[in-house]
Design a protein around this motif. Structure first.
Motif: not given
Length: 331
Positions: A273-294
């Protein structure tokens, strides 16, 4: 571009130029995650802590600890500083020590991402890597791994007559977020906030922000986020100590910083779940963040999809995705 000539004449620099990188820490922006929450009833706000100079929210902690130690005399001029770190506090301390003139030794588990150790070394610090405990998983730091790092950090502190910043116990960890992150979130949202959720490492950010927000509005609900399988704060047994979410979930139930903090609940997220959310942040929001952000975003989405539908939830984006390029976060 024309600048203030009189200011240059007096100081040699233009108005607005900061004295050091330490002065660039804090006042990070808050953004809406409307693309991640498309179809979800509610608002998710993210405070971009990865835009601090060292790439994480721990820059605030490092700055506060070093400055307070110098002010009280606990840290003498030129005295070495030692800290156990999974990487982010180490980077922040490397910056703080570079600016203030202290040698810094960062003690990390070999389970931490290689980018973190390389960044700390690039900032001029000495990096000591500690072998993982038997049975540990490469790229994942368990509580047993952290215990070995703690042992080594204590030995180095003693042998070198160093100052131990001790982020798990030093109350300035909490103070950095109580006086900085929390009030900033309140001001940026205009107080129109229903909840805050944060992935727990030392607990300093969650404790400081919770206290700051609840002093202003006790109705704001604050949640601890933990990895599923290592949710000891929620009273669960540990059955997955080797989760992939770096920087927290170490299986420590009695965290000093969270004692007597008025939390409203505990949320668990899986590594996937954390991994998927981190990837969504990158691809949908342009926010390149780490695991805990996810982990934070996944937990906040759970709140908006269930008990806090229609609410406004804030999270921090603790660090940058650049620190995880060697992990399975981006595979």
């Amino acid at each position: 571009m024309k600048v203030n000539d009189s200011a240059i004449a007096r100081t040699g620099v233009a108005v607005g130029v900061l004295p050091s990188a330490l002065d660039a820490i804090g006042d990070t922006p808050m953004v809406r995650l409307d693309r991640v929450t498309d179809g979800v009833d509610g608002t998710l706000l993210a405070k971009l802590e990865y835009l601090n100079p060292g790439g994480s929210k721990k820059d605030r902690v490092a700055k506060r600890i070093i400055q307070a130690a110098e002010e009280t005399g606990a840290l003498r001029p030129g005295q070495p500083v030692v800290e156990l770190t999974s990487g982010n506090t180490g980077a922040g301390l490397a910056i703080a020590c570079a600016v203030t003139g202290h040698p810094f030794v960062a003690v990390l588990s070999r389970g931490s991402s290689t980018e973190r150790a390389r960044m700390i070394a690039a900032l001029g610090a000495e990096v000591v890597l500690v072998d993982q405990a038997p049975g540990s998983v490469a790229g994942r730091v368990s509580g047993a791994d952290l215990a070995l790092v703690e042992k080594q950090a204590r030995l180095i502190t003693q042998s070198r007559g160093a100052f131990r910043s001790d982020q798990f116990e030093n109350h300035h960890n909490v103070e950095a977020h109580y006086t900085g992150t929390g009030p900033e979130i309140w001001a940026q949202t205009g107080g129109r906030l229903d909840a805050f959720a944060d992935f727990v490492g030392t607990g300093g950010c969650l404790a400081g922000v919770t206290r700051a927000l609840k002093e202003r509005d006790p109705a704001i609900r604050c949640f601890a986020v933990e990895p599923e399988g290592a949710a000891v704060l929620a009273g669960h047994e540990v059955f997955e100590s080797h989760h992939p979410i770096q920087g927290g979930g170490f299986g420590r139930a009695d965290l000093t910083h969270l004692r007597d903090v008025p939390l409203d609940g505990y949320l668990q997220v899986t590594g996937d779940e954390a991994r998927r959310a981190s990837r969504l942040l990158a691809t949908r929001e342009g926010i390149f963040a780490g695991f805990s952000a996810g982990a934070n975003v996944a937990a906040a989405l759970h709140l908006l999809q269930h008990e806090l539908a229609g609410a406004t939830v804030a999270v921090v984006i603790p660090d940058s995705g650049l620190k995880y390029l060697s992990t399975d976060l981006w595979e």
